[in-house]
Every structure is written in C-alpha cells, then in structure tokens.
Design a protein around this motif. Sequence first.
Motif, mmCIF file in Angstrom:
data_model
loop_
_atom_site.group_PDB
_atom_site.id
_atom_site.type_symbol
_atom_site.label_atom_id
_atom_site.label_comp_id
_atom_site.label_asym_id
_atom_site.label_seq_id
_atom_site.Cartn_x
_atom_site.Cartn_y
_atom_site.Cartn_z
ATOM 1 N N LYS A 121 -29.684 -1.182 -23.457
ATOM 2 C CA LYS A 121 -30.432 -2.409 -23.766
ATOM 3 C C LYS A 121 -31.705 -2.479 -22.925
ATOM 4 O O LYS A 121 -32.777 -2.856 -23.396
ATOM 5 N N TYR A 122 -31.594 -2.119 -21.648
ATOM 6 C CA TYR A 122 -32.741 -2.164 -20.738
ATOM 7 C C TYR A 122 -33.821 -1.172 -21.177
ATOM 8 O O TYR A 122 -35.020 -1.481 -21.169
ATOM 9 N N LEU A 123 -33.363 0.025 -21.580
ATOM 10 C CA LEU A 123 -34.326 1.041 -22.016
ATOM 11 C C LEU A 123 -35.150 0.539 -23.197
ATOM 12 O O LEU A 123 -36.363 0.754 -23.271
ATOM 13 N N VAL A 124 -34.469 -0.165 -24.113
ATOM 14 C CA VAL A 124 -35.156 -0.609 -25.333
ATOM 15 C C VAL A 124 -35.956 -1.882 -25.068
ATOM 16 O O VAL A 124 -37.164 -1.943 -25.337
ATOM 17 N N SER A 125 -35.303 -2.897 -24.492
ATOM 18 C CA SER A 125 -35.986 -4.195 -24.432
ATOM 19 C C SER A 125 -36.943 -4.320 -23.249
ATOM 20 O O SER A 125 -37.966 -4.994 -23.347
ATOM 21 N N GLU A 126 -36.675 -3.656 -22.132
ATOM 22 C CA GLU A 126 -37.575 -3.784 -20.974
ATOM 23 C C GLU A 126 -38.585 -2.638 -20.894
ATOM 24 O O GLU A 126 -39.736 -2.844 -20.542
ATOM 25 N N LEU A 127 -38.131 -1.442 -21.215
ATOM 26 C CA LEU A 127 -39.033 -0.293 -21.091
ATOM 27 C C LEU A 127 -39.669 0.099 -22.418
ATOM 28 O O LEU A 127 -40.528 0.978 -22.469
ATOM 29 N N GLY A 128 -39.183 -0.550 -23.493
ATOM 30 C CA GLY A 128 -39.834 -0.381 -24.796
ATOM 31 C C GLY A 128 -39.661 0.982 -25.427
ATOM 32 O O GLY A 128 -40.512 1.393 -26.229
ATOM 33 N N ILE A 129 -38.592 1.698 -25.092
ATOM 34 C CA ILE A 129 -38.443 3.006 -25.737
ATOM 35 C C ILE A 129 -37.930 2.826 -27.164
ATOM 36 O O ILE A 129 -37.286 1.829 -27.482
ATOM 37 N N SER A 130 -38.223 3.808 -28.007
ATOM 38 C CA SER A 130 -37.832 3.698 -29.427
ATOM 39 C C SER A 130 -36.340 3.986 -29.582
ATOM 40 O O SER A 130 -35.703 4.531 -28.669
ATOM 41 N N ASP A 131 -35.808 3.670 -30.761
ATOM 42 C CA ASP A 131 -34.401 3.972 -31.026
ATOM 43 C C ASP A 131 -34.151 5.481 -30.989
ATOM 44 O O ASP A 131 -33.101 5.925 -30.524
ATOM 45 N N ASP A 132 -35.127 6.252 -31.463
ATOM 46 C CA ASP A 132 -34.967 7.719 -31.430
ATOM 47 C C ASP A 132 -34.891 8.217 -29.994
ATOM 48 O O ASP A 132 -34.088 9.086 -29.660
ATOM 49 N N ALA A 133 -35.763 7.665 -29.161
ATOM 50 C CA ALA A 133 -35.761 8.089 -27.746
ATOM 51 C C ALA A 133 -34.459 7.655 -27.069
ATOM 52 O O ALA A 133 -33.900 8.385 -26.246
ATOM 53 N N LYS A 134 -33.962 6.485 -27.432
ATOM 54 C CA LYS A 134 -32.692 6.009 -26.871
ATOM 55 C C LYS A 134 -31.564 6.979 -27.232
ATOM 56 O O LYS A 134 -30.747 7.350 -26.397
ATOM 57 N N LEU A 135 -31.568 7.402 -28.489
ATOM 58 C CA LEU A 135 -30.539 8.333 -28.958
ATOM 59 C C LEU A 135 -30.653 9.679 -28.231
ATOM 60 O O LEU A 135 -29.639 10.291 -27.861
ATOM 61 N N ALA A 136 -31.885 10.111 -28.029
ATOM 62 C CA ALA A 136 -32.093 11.385 -27.327
ATOM 63 C C ALA A 136 -31.578 11.271 -25.888
ATOM 64 O O ALA A 136 -30.933 12.192 -25.371
ATOM 65 N N TRP A 137 -31.845 10.137 -25.251
ATOM 66 C CA TRP A 137 -31.351 9.879 -23.898
ATOM 67 C C TRP A 137 -29.818 9.965 -23.891
ATOM 68 O O TRP A 137 -29.220 10.656 -23.078
ATOM 69 N N TYR A 138 -29.212 9.252 -24.816
ATOM 70 C CA TYR A 138 -27.752 9.187 -24.895
ATOM 71 C C TYR A 138 -27.177 10.600 -25.038
ATOM 72 O O TYR A 138 -26.294 11.014 -24.279
ATOM 73 N N ARG A 139 -27.700 11.322 -26.004
ATOM 74 C CA ARG A 139 -27.144 12.650 -26.309
ATOM 75 C C ARG A 139 -27.386 13.636 -25.168
ATOM 76 O O ARG A 139 -26.562 14.522 -24.927
ATOM 77 N N HIS A 140 -28.499 13.473 -24.491
ATOM 78 C CA HIS A 140 -28.797 14.371 -23.369
ATOM 79 C C HIS A 140 -27.716 14.282 -22.297
ATOM 80 O O HIS A 140 -27.191 15.292 -21.833
ATOM 81 N N TRP A 141 -27.357 13.058 -21.900
ATOM 82 C CA TRP A 141 -26.399 12.899 -20.796
ATOM 83 C C TRP A 141 -24.992 13.261 -21.228
ATOM 84 O O TRP A 141 -24.200 13.787 -20.422
ATOM 85 N N VAL A 142 -24.690 13.021 -22.506
ATOM 86 C CA VAL A 142 -23.374 13.431 -23.006
ATOM 87 C C VAL A 142 -23.278 14.965 -22.994
ATOM 88 O O VAL A 142 -22.288 15.545 -22.532
ATOM 89 N N ALA A 143 -24.328 15.623 -23.473
ATOM 90 C CA ALA A 143 -24.305 17.086 -23.554
ATOM 91 C C ALA A 143 -24.163 17.700 -22.157
ATOM 92 O O ALA A 143 -23.353 18.612 -21.928
ATOM 93 N N LEU A 144 -24.945 17.185 -21.222
ATOM 94 C CA LEU A 144 -24.892 17.715 -19.850
ATOM 95 C C LEU A 144 -23.493 17.518 -19.258
ATOM 96 O O LEU A 144 -22.929 18.419 -18.635
ATOM 97 N N GLY A 145 -22.949 16.363 -19.479
ATOM 98 C CA GLY A 145 -21.630 16.038 -18.912
ATOM 99 C C GLY A 145 -20.524 16.858 -19.541
ATOM 100 O O GLY A 145 -19.678 17.429 -18.846
#
Length: 219
Positions: A121-145
């Motif tokens: 929520k913070y990434l989108v509403s405070e930092l203004g990242i797009s939904d695509d960027a949010k998804l990329a963020w999510y998938r990045h940390w899942v993949a690494l983990g």
Amino acid sequence: MPVERPVLYGYWRSSAAYRVRIALNLKGIDAEHRSVHLVRDGGDQHRAEYRELNPQGLVPLLVDNDGTRLSQSLAILEYLDETRPALPLLPEDPAARGRARAFAQHIASEIHPLDNLRVLKYLVSELGISDDAKLAWYRHWVALGLAALEPQAAELDGAFSLGERPGLVEICLVPQMYNARRFDCDLSAYPALTALDARARELEAFRLAAPEAQADADP
Ligand SMILES: N[C@@H](CCC(=O)N[C@@H](CS)C(=O)NCC(=O)O)C(=O)O
C-alpha cells in the motif's frame, strides 16, 4: 480474561494467520476464529478495539484459555508447541530444529515482510509506483526467497520435514506458496518446494486451514 477455548483473530487471506490455523489443526486444538477484515473500510486492524487487543495492528493474534494474549505467528507457533507438546511441530535433534527454524524465519522475516499489505500500500499510495512495478517488486522478493529455500526442500527427498509428518517448515511454506500463486509468481524453478507444498496441502489439517475454506472468505 479467561476464555472457553482459544480465540484466533485472523483473516482468510492472511498468510501469517494461515500458519497458525494449520498448527491448530495439526495439533487438534479447537479454537474460535474471529475475523479482522484487513481491507474493508481501511482495515479493522486499525480500529481502536483491535489495537487495544493487539497494539501491533496485525493479524494473527491468539488469546488462550487463560487469557494469555500473543501476537506474531512464529511466537504463537512456539507457544502452542510448548503448551501442547503432543505432536510436536519441531524435530527433536537441535541441529534439525535450528534448520527448521531457519527455514521458517526465512519466510517470516525475509520474504513476507517485504510483500505485506501495508508495504504494498505504501509503495503505491505514498511512493506512487505503478501496479506493474508493485507486482515486479512482489515477485522479485518471492523469487529470491524461494530460490534460497529450494535446496533445503530438495534434501527432504519426498518426505515431510518431520519424516512422516509435516511441521514448522510446511506450516510456513504452504501459506507462502499460496501467496506466490495468488500473485502469479513463476514457480517453475522450485520443483522441490512445489512438491512439498502439494504433499502438505493434501492433508486435512492444511485443507481446513486454506483461505478459501474460511468463513470470512470472499465468495
Ligand atoms: N511477522 C508477523 C506478520 C503479521 C502480518 O504482517 N500480518 C498481516 C497479514 S498476513 C497483516 O496483519 N497486515 C495488515 C496490514 O498490513 O495492515 C507474523 O508473523 O505474525
């Protein structure tokens, strides 16, 4: 205040609450489930009534029969294992216990906090990242983990972490894999994790704890 049976405050889609639901089922502990809707009207976790119970403002929260109140899923799991030692969630051998805890903490401390609702929520509403960027963020940390956990799952070679039975490892893995599927993460590089997750999900304790099986699940 003492209660008749343990009360678990959770939410159907909360993977941290999902961990505790699985543990309660594995240990055969009858609990009352109360829903804290994390999304509707800004989220019940922010309401004063809930904050009074859990100032951390997150689910899960367990209230035990004697009134003991505990937040943080891993702390709750260890507490349940210590107060109800039958069908332990951890192996006996100290080194194996350590490794099971390391696996669980990698999910609970390294993957999950980065992809939690309030972070997204913070990434989108405070930092203004797009939904695509949010998804990329999510998938990045899942993949690494998950990449870091795959070798440990492969060592199990078709068994559960407790041999015949699942334990802390599967309790943390299954909700994490649920989240990964929910966000369409590519899981093809983790065959051992995928197989372990599927084996565990066949068991009743896991089926009954699944998000879709909860009374507060969206239709
Ligand atoms: N480390 C905590 C994480 C708890 C947590 O982040 N819960 C999430 C749901 S999975 C939550 O309540 N989120 C509410 C929010 O982000 O506002 C645990 O393991 O219990």
